[in-house]
Design a protein around this motif. Structure first.
Motif: not given
Ligand SMILES: C[S@@+](CC[C@H](N)C(=O)[O-])C[C@H]1O[C@@H](n2cnc3c(N)ncnc32)[C@H](O)[C@@H]1O
Length: 409
Positions: A281-282, A9, A289, A261, A42, A14, A11, A40, A57-58
């Motif tokens: 963690d946006p 994934y 994504y 959501s 982490s 972990r 970003g 994912m 997560d969305a």
């Molecule tokens: C940087 S990744 C997060 C990675 C996560 N911390 C990990 O360790 O796997 C950002 C995540 O935000 C989700 N996402 C993006 N915009 C979003 C929103 N407005 N609301 C909820 N989730 C959102 C994406 O689907 C993605 O899974």
């Protein structure tokens, strides 16, 4: 605690999760950690048997992985027992699809043993739901037949000859059919679907994300595609059933919650009222994504959507999109996040790289937090961001990742 990441994934945090846990502990009041953008999971995994977690997560496919790992009572069956139960339905559906796609299988068998030029030509000519009206029609008919064998051929109609070989697409659909049609496994469906998606991710012909599949433009890529296409999804599925372990003890999992959501919508409601700390963690680039992981989202939903283009994906308007990935909206998205977390009265732990989209928009976390929340701690880490060939076209990018601890004013 380190558990295997179920799907590669972009970003993933972990490598940072232990620091997030430490900093969240320093800030938290009583109550669970709510991970607004859990991907994912982490950070949730790092909290096993500690603070309870609410993951969000969305994208819906991330939630089935989270439910399988972070919720649920102890499993009463071993992976090998599950496999024995699934086998009859899996074999029956694989036979049905093998007969239905006999011609495609025969063509593909020749191509896999042939030249890379033949593979390139084949991949350009394969018919699927995005380029052929008869396949799109078959998809529309299959959508209405979810109770019988004809309803389980989505991977065959959408992804064969691209992301997967025809043989693999048959296995993918046959496993999904067996999960839906084997008695006594309903209570394990999150585990089984999580392992199925994880298996789909292990064999997919793509650079890590699934925006598009790889094309055999060189000998090296052609041989990579052939070797990926030969891998058995069923065999991977067996391994993934073992890997998708339940994290933590039943009492910890019992109190956890998994949500799907938009983060800003969630912050506006009441579901996080009891959270002890919010973790955010946006996304930090322009890559939505939902575009980069559309195959897993569509496979999980299994609803035969209308798809377009070389990526065989739903239209951009039909995919989730967020202001955090839009240069024109990223600033306002951060402002809303700070204001809504502050209104909840909870501390916020935020991960964001120095060179994220906010800096492209000419602003910073510090500027936008000012007057809304107080940054009480800030740690920086040199971090290897995996772009997985995302918008920047490079595999990894050295970045400074920051963790900010913010308190309501
Ligand atoms: C940087 S990744 C997060 C990675 C996560 N911390 C990990 O360790 O796997 C950002 C995540 O935000 C989700 N996402 C993006 N915009 C979003 C929103 N407005 N609301 C909820 N989730 C959102 C994406 O689907 C993605 O899974």
């Amino acid at each position: 605690m380190t558990t295997p990441v179920p799907i590669r994934y972009m970003g993933t945090k972990r490598q940072l999760a232990q620091h997030v846990k430490r900093l969240a502990a320093s800030a938290a009041r009583k109550g669970p950690l709510a991970d607004l953008f859990c991907g994912m999971g982490s950070v949730a995994a790092e909290h096993a048997d500690g603070r309870h977690v609410i993951t969000n997560d969305a994208l819906a496919f991330t939630a089935v992985l989270a439910r399988a790992r972070f919720t649920g009572v102890l499993r009463g069956l071993a992976p090998s027992e599950v496999i024995e139960k699934l086998k009859p339905a899996f074999r029956a559906q694989a036979r049905y699809l093998t007969a239905a796609y006999r011609a495609e299988l025969a063509t593909e068998a020749k191509v896999i043993d042939g030249t890379s030029a033949a593979l390139l030509q084949h991949m350009g000519e394969v018919r699927h739901a995005a380029n052929d009206s008869s396949f799109a029609r078959r998809a529309a008919i299959a959508r209405g037949k979810i109770d019988d064998a004809g309803g389980y051929q989505m991977a065959c109609l959408y992804y064969a000859g691209g992301y997967y070989s025809q043989r693999q697409a048959i296995e993918i659909d046959a496993i999904r059919y067996s999960i839906a049609h084997t008695r006594g496994l309903k209570k394990y469906s999150d585990w089984l679907l999580a392992a199925w998606l994880s298996a789909c991710s292990k064999v997919i012909n793509s650079p890590g994300h699934t925006a598009q599949f790889l094309k055999p433009n060189s000998l090296a890529i052609a041989s990579r595609i052939k070797s990926f296409w030969r891998r058995s999804v069923w065999e991977e599925f067996k391994l993934c059933l073992v890997d998708i372990e339940q994290v933590g003890k039943p009492a910890w999992r019992h109190e956890n919650l998994v949500l799907v959501s938009d983060a800003l919508t969630l912050l506006r409601g009441k579901r996080l009222a009891q959270a002890g700390v919010i973790y955010a963690d946006p996304p930090y680039t322009k890559d939505q994504y939902s575009r980069f992981y559309h195959v897993y989202e569509a496979l999980y939903e299994y609803s035969y959507p209308t798809v377009f283009g070389k990526g065989r994906s739903v239209a951009p308007e039909a995919r989730f999109s967020t202001g955090f990935c839009l240069i024109s909206q990223v600033e306002e998205s951060f402002i809303q996040m700070f204001e809504r977390v502050a209104a909840l009265g909870a501390p916020l732990v935020l991960s964001y790289p120095t060179a994220g989209l906010l800096s492209d928009a000419g602003t910073s976390v510090e500027t936008l937090a000012a007057g809304r929340m107080k940054i009480v701690k800030h740690e920086s880490f040199a971090f290897d961001h995996s772009t997985m060939g995302g918008s920047k076209g490079k595999k990894t990018k050295l970045a400074t990742e920051n963790i900010y601890v913010c308190e309501p004013i």
